[in-house]
Structure formats: structure tokens, C-alpha cells
Design a protein around this motif. Sequence first.
Motif, PDB file in Angstrom:
ATOM      1  N   LEU A  94       0.680  -1.377   0.115  1.00 19.86           N
ATOM      2  CA  LEU A  94      -0.053   0.046  -0.083  1.00 19.86           C
ATOM      3  C   LEU A  94       0.750   1.308   0.020  1.00 19.86           C
ATOM      4  O   LEU A  94       0.469   2.515   0.264  1.00 19.86           O
ATOM      5  N   THR A  95       2.103   1.166  -0.236  1.00 13.81           N
ATOM      6  CA  THR A  95       3.067   2.180  -0.254  1.00 13.81           C
ATOM      7  C   THR A  95       2.529   3.158  -1.618  1.00 13.81           C
ATOM      8  O   THR A  95       2.414   2.709  -2.509  1.00 13.81           O
ATOM      9  N   LYS A 120      11.735  -6.735   4.501  1.00 13.88           N
ATOM     10  CA  LYS A 120      12.640  -5.944   3.555  1.00 13.88           C
ATOM     11  C   LYS A 120      12.156  -4.514   3.311  1.00 13.88           C
ATOM     12  O   LYS A 120      12.885  -3.367   3.348  1.00 13.88           O
ATOM     13  N   ARG A 121      10.717  -4.440   2.898  1.00 12.35           N
ATOM     14  CA  ARG A 121      10.081  -3.154   2.829  1.00 12.35           C
ATOM     15  C   ARG A 121       8.965  -2.949   4.020  1.00 12.35           C
ATOM     16  O   ARG A 121       8.641  -3.911   4.563  1.00 12.35           O
ATOM     17  N   PRO A 122       8.575  -1.746   4.233  1.00  9.18           N
ATOM     18  CA  PRO A 122       7.628  -1.463   5.583  1.00  9.18           C
ATOM     19  C   PRO A 122       6.312  -2.014   5.204  1.00  9.18           C
ATOM     20  O   PRO A 122       5.805  -2.371   4.111  1.00  9.18           O
ATOM     21  N   LEU A 123       5.895  -2.608   6.137  1.00 12.75           N
ATOM     22  CA  LEU A 123       4.624  -3.327   6.410  1.00 12.75           C
ATOM     23  C   LEU A 123       3.626  -2.405   7.436  1.00 12.75           C
ATOM     24  O   LEU A 123       4.160  -2.587   8.499  1.00 12.75           O
ATOM     25  N   LEU A 124       2.474  -2.274   6.946  1.00 16.51           N
ATOM     26  CA  LEU A 124       1.570  -1.487   7.609  1.00 16.51           C
ATOM     27  C   LEU A 124       1.097  -2.397   8.854  1.00 16.51           C
ATOM     28  O   LEU A 124       0.745  -1.761   9.824  1.00 16.51           O
ATOM     29  N   ARG A 152      -4.533  -8.605  10.708  1.00 17.76           N
ATOM     30  CA  ARG A 152      -4.134  -7.117   9.833  1.00 17.76           C
ATOM     31  C   ARG A 152      -3.774  -7.287   8.575  1.00 17.76           C
ATOM     32  O   ARG A 152      -4.121  -6.301   7.711  1.00 17.76           O
ATOM     33  N   LEU A 153      -3.066  -8.372   8.097  1.00 19.32           N
ATOM     34  CA  LEU A 153      -2.641  -8.617   6.849  1.00 19.32           C
ATOM     35  C   LEU A 153      -3.948  -8.827   5.787  1.00 19.32           C
ATOM     36  O   LEU A 153      -3.844  -8.279   4.803  1.00 19.32           O
TER      37      LEU A 153
END
Length: 327
Positions: A94-95, A120-124, A152-153
Motif C-alpha cells: 500500500l506504499t 525488507k520493505r515497510p509493512l503497515l 491485519r494482513l
Amino acid sequence: MRFRLDKNALIYGYMLSGSRKGVAISVDDLAEGISRDECSWLHFDYTHPDARAWIEQKSELEPVVIDALLSEETRPRATLLKGGVLLSLRGVNLTSGSNPEDMVAIRVWIDEKRVISTRKRPLLSAQDIVALIDANEGPETPGEFVATLANRLIARMQETIQETEDKVAEIEEAVLTAESYSLRSEIADLRRQAISLRRYLAPQREAMLQLQSDRMTLFSTDDHVRLRETTDHLIRYIEDLDSVRDRAAVTQEELVNRLSEQLNNRMYVLSIVAAIFLPLGFFTGLLGINVGGIPGAENPNSFMLFILFLVVIVSLQVWLFKVKRWF
């Protein structure tokens, strides 16, 4: 020797239970060592050299678990290993400016007192858990942590899948009213997005079902109930993606048929015009040759008679086409 850890290697660290519940864990705390009497959560950026070094040298994990936590490529799964459970789950990206189907992976190891996760990448979804911990409503056990993370995922997928369904509905309506060739690329993008999302969600469904196995003793009854509800939502989303994919395929076929029909109609009109002017071109070409003996060359009324002759030819053609029902 004290292990030095860069502060950027540890993204989040919290105590989940005990007297220090909700207390943040710093890199200095890691260097000193964390008590195993209380449940803790450590969330690392596995691309950072210090994070990789700590997991390899200080985590006391099995080599297979270390490899899984630091692996660049992974597939959603849930594997019961000696002393704990190894998870790999994915969430939509969702970036801003990114494609939702470019899903973000999180790798998790849980045992009786530890939760170690890497990304590796941000996860809300991880940020959601931090917000719950800060509000004193966070998970207190590894099983509850996994149930919350999975919930949440899956919850964050809802908006993306609904947007995909809405786009398909809009295109279905546009196909019936518009004649734009650009719709073909939009439908192709939607089909690609639905296929990509489903490609990751299908194995994630299997991972969620494995978490509900009776062998997973780290999960309480409440955790199993929450996992079951989350799995039901995931299955429904997969069914929605199947529906989107099928609707997009049918819409694409309808669009191709309509565009083919338009093309055929235009080619039909051009064929009729060509058929009408074919004999006219023959006669005008025949009488336009630059040789002697052309009929009517000396008659001042020849041109009008020739025009009348062409009109008769066209009239006969139109009558013949109507008899043959060519138009």
C-alpha cells in the motif's frame, strides 16, 4: 564480547508480557541480552548487515530458521519445527505509487517466549501491532501475535480487492456504451493484478489452514478461532479474485467481439463502395484510353449519355445487392 548492533537494524522491539509489558527494546538491550522469562518481539530489517549478523550469531535459532528469516525470496507457508513455528506471510503493498500486487513479505519465528520477524520493505500491519502495544491492547503471547498479524494482513487486502471489483464493474458498463480501444489495456491490467494477487494468496490460504492444525500447540483456543475467522475472510477474497478474473475475461471477450463487429461493419461498407465503383472504374478507364475509334467521340451528347449509362449500372448494382440481401 558485547555484540554491537546498529540502531537501524532493529525496526521494532517490545516486551509483550510480564511486568515489562509494552516496554520498548533497544539495541543496547539486545547487546546485554533479553530475559526468556517474558515474551518479547523483535522485528528486523534483514537487509541490514548487523541484523543478519545478530540473527546468525546471537539468536540461537536453528540454521534452517535462520536461512528462512534471511531469505530474499520466500513463499507463504507455516512450518512446525522443533521448539516453534516458522511462518512466511504476505500483505498487499500500500506504499504510495506502488502496485498492490507487488506484495510485501514478512517472515516470523515464534516459540514459547519469542517472536522474531524480518522484512525488507515497510509493512503497515506491523505498525498496527505497534499501535496496539502502545495502547496497551497488544498481543501477549506468540500465538496471539500471529493471530493479530494475520488478521491485519488480510484486513488490509479488503480495500484493494474491492477497488479491483469496482474497476471491473466500471469497465463492464463502459464496454456496453463506449467504443474505446483503450479499455483493452485497462482490462488486461486488471486481469494481471487479479492473477498476481491470487498467486500469492492461494499459498497463504494453505499456510493459514496449517496454523489451525492441532499440532500447533503454541496457539490457544481463542487464537485458533481468530485464525479460522481470518482464513474464512482470506478464502472469500480469493473467491472474489477468481470472480474478478473471470468477469474481466468475459468483458475482454465482449470488447473484442464489439471491436471486431465495428471493424467488420466498416470493412463491409468499404467493400460495398468498392463493388459499386468497380464497374464504373472499368468503363471510365476503357473509354479513357488514348487510341482512335472511341464510340461517341464526335457526338456532343456522348458525355451525358455516358453518365446516364453509369447511373443505370449503379442502379442495377443496388437492385442486385438488395435482391442478394447484401445490405
